[in-house]
Design an enzyme around this catalytic site. Structure first.
Site, PDB file in Angstrom:
ATOM      1  CG  HIS A  72     144.973  73.032   4.605  1.00  0.00           C
ATOM      2  ND1 HIS A  72     145.510  74.098   5.274  1.00  0.00           N
ATOM      3  CD2 HIS A  72     144.436  73.531   3.473  1.00  0.00           C
ATOM      4  CE1 HIS A  72     145.298  75.210   4.571  1.00  0.00           C
ATOM      5  NE2 HIS A  72     144.647  74.887   3.479  1.00  0.00           N
ATOM      6  CE1 TYR A 200     147.202  76.667  15.607  1.00  0.00           C
ATOM      7  CE2 TYR A 200     147.954  75.365  13.743  1.00  0.00           C
ATOM      8  CZ  TYR A 200     146.937  75.806  14.565  1.00  0.00           C
ATOM      9  OH  TYR A 200     145.651  75.377  14.344  1.00  0.00           O
ATOM     10  N   PRO A 292     141.375  78.031  21.361  1.00  0.00           N
ATOM     11  CG  PRO A 292     141.563  80.119  20.350  1.00  0.00           C
ATOM     12  CD  PRO A 292     141.383  79.462  21.682  1.00  0.00           C
ATOM     13  CE  LYS A 296     141.587  68.652  17.627  1.00  0.00           C
ATOM     14  NZ  LYS A 296     141.202  68.234  16.300  1.00  0.00           N
ATOM     15  CE1 TYR A 384     145.889  71.995  14.250  1.00  0.00           C
ATOM     16  CE2 TYR A 384     144.878  71.101  12.264  1.00  0.00           C
ATOM     17  CZ  TYR A 384     145.258  72.187  13.035  1.00  0.00           C
ATOM     18  OH  TYR A 384     145.004  73.459  12.595  1.00  0.00           O
TER      19      TYR A 384
HETATM   20  C1  PHB Z   1     140.957  80.090  12.229  1.00  0.00           C
HETATM   21  O1  PHB Z   1     141.161  79.988  11.012  1.00  0.00           O
HETATM   22  O2  PHB Z   1     140.171  80.930  12.680  1.00  0.00           O
HETATM   23  C2  PHB Z   1     141.670  79.171  13.151  1.00  0.00           C
HETATM   24  C3  PHB Z   1     142.427  78.141  12.637  1.00  0.00           C
HETATM   25  C4  PHB Z   1     143.106  77.286  13.476  1.00  0.00           C
HETATM   26  C5  PHB Z   1     143.043  77.479  14.845  1.00  0.00           C
HETATM   27  C6  PHB Z   1     142.254  78.495  15.362  1.00  0.00           C
HETATM   28  C7  PHB Z   1     141.575  79.354  14.525  1.00  0.00           C
HETATM   29  O3  PHB Z   1     143.724  76.648  15.663  1.00  0.00           O
END
Ligand code: PHB
Ligand code: APR
Length: 389
Positions: A72, A200, A292, A296, A384
């Site tokens: 990505h 997000y 989460p 990280k 990130y």
């Molecule tokens: C996930 O795909 O489980 C996931 C992806 C990004 C995040 C947290 C969890 O920041």
């Protein structure tokens, strides 16, 4: 029983450490409390930093990740109806790989089987002894019998609830903690992802995240009060709430289906210092936890393993202890940078029960900086993707 490095915990940290040390000719024994099936059944995050991808390649566990993972080059953030795109590759020259932690763990187990590494599963009552003396060793029970494992070094890879960290005396250890006043309710469903990159979302009803594993497997989350129980959330209730928190034009494309996994996880930032005590070293969740929000956790754990494996190899190959001596301070630098990033993104994108109009304005200013400033996007992208940590 004797080995050079005793590793407590067979999650991603313990498995990768064992893999890198074995490949360098260093003997290890991994002691894991659960069965392999149990470890492989846990669903965790799924974003690998560029440096994590390189490290897994070095450990000879990159083939399936490259075949089945999805690179990505950016992600979206929202402020209510507004979609803000951050193009990581344009901003900092790097990207991330979407590949589930469960798959990373499976690849590590397979690689460990191929080289015949020693793993003892379903061990109980693990205890660490003589950490600052001449005879460090671990005792444990397996199959109803007591055992002793003598070693040169012990590495605690046993996660947040493990025993290793607690073996560091209380007057030496310092813990830092922030518990957030909400959890994430997550579901996995065999449906096509909402968009080709993660979203997000900051919405008046609370945070939501649209993530994925592959073109027919999606991972979605919504922020929920800590008092909510999983039984309170039918699949339909989840989809309705998730849809409301996405911008309307995005929500219109949502494909729903039955959940194949559903769970609620609390959010916490936690760091325990130091990460070394005598012959004991800590890696991953045993020493630190991040919420989460920035994905990280796994990356930080594996960055510890990169540092510690190099230090242990220098110790055994060249008698050079400088890496071991510097391990704790060096690892903690990256840890604190990742803790800051995860905390700041968490604060920017969730609705906190105690936030007022002022806090909301701060969120808006931060999100608008990402929409309008190359510098803000670059800082976000560097953190990130991990290149700036
Ligand atoms: C996930 O795909 O489980 C996931 C992806 C990004 C995040 C947290 C969890 O920041
Ligand atoms: N004895 C032996 N094993 C133990 C003990 C113990 N007393 N306590 C815990 N364990 C095992 C757990 O069963 C688990 O398999 O240690 C392992 C720790 O694994 P993780 O919790 O996955 O931690 P880590 O390997 O550092 O990985 C960090 O994975 O857990 C996620 O969110 C975390 O993404 C982060 C990454």
């Amino acid at each position: 029983m004797r080995t050079q490095v005793a590793i407590i915990g067979g999650g991603p940290s313990g498995l990768l450490l064992s893999q890198l040390l074995n490949r360098a000719g260093i003997g290890t024994v991994v002691l894991e409390r659960r069965s392999r099936e149990y470890v492989l059944g846990r669903v965790r995050a799924g974003i690998l930093e560029a440096g994590t991808v390189d490290l897994l390649e070095q450990a000879d566990v990159g083939a399936r990740m490259h075949a089945e993972g999805h690179p990505h080059r950016g992600c979206y953030l929202t402020d209510d109806q507004q979609m803000i795109h951050v193009d990581f590759t344009e901003s900092c020259g790097e990207g991330v790989m979407v590949y589930g932690q469960t798959e990373v763990t499976r690849d590590l187990y397979d690689a460990q089987d191929r080289i015949g590494a020693t793993h003892l599963h379903q061990v109980d009552n693990v205890a660490l002894h003589d950490l600052t003396g001449d005879a460090p060793h671990v005792t444990f029970d397996q199959g109803g019998k007591g055992h002793r494992l003598d070693c040169d070094m012990i590495v605690g890879c046993d996660g947040f609830h493990g025993v290793s960290r607690l073996a560091i005396p209380e007057d030496v250890r310092r813990d830092y903690e922030r518990v957030y006043p909400f959890g994430w309710l997550g579901i996995l469903s065999e449906t096509p992802p909402l968009r080709d990159e993660l979203i997000y979302a900051n919405h008046p009803r609370g945070f939501a995240l649209a993530s994925m594993r592959n073109p027919m497997l999606s991972r979605y989350y919504i922020q929920v009060p800590l008092t909510d129980r999983i039984e309170d959330w039918s699949d339909d209730a989840f989809w309705d709430e998730f849809r409301r928190r996405m911008p309307d034009d995005v929500a219109a494309d949502l494909v729903t289906g039955p959940s194949i996994e559903k769970s609620i996880a609390p959010l916490r930032s936690f760091v325990s210092e130091p990460m070394r005590w005598g012959h004991l070293f800590l890696c991953g969740d045993a020493a630190h936890i991040v919420p989460p929000t920035g994905a990280k956790g796994l990356n930080l754990a594996l960055a510890d393993v990169r540092l510690l494996s190099a230090a242990l190899i220098a110790h055994y190959r060249d008698g050079d202890d400088s890496g071991l001596d510097e391990y704790s301070a060096q690892a903690l630098e990256r840890v604190w940078r990742a803790v800051r990033f995860s905390w700041s993104v968490t604060t920017m994108i969730h609705r906190f029960p105690d936030h007022d109009a002022f806090d909301r304005r701060m969120q808006q200013v931060e999100l608008q900086a990402l929409a309008t400033s190359d510098t803000a996007r670059r800082l976000f992208a560097e953190c990130y993707t991990g290149v700036g940590l």
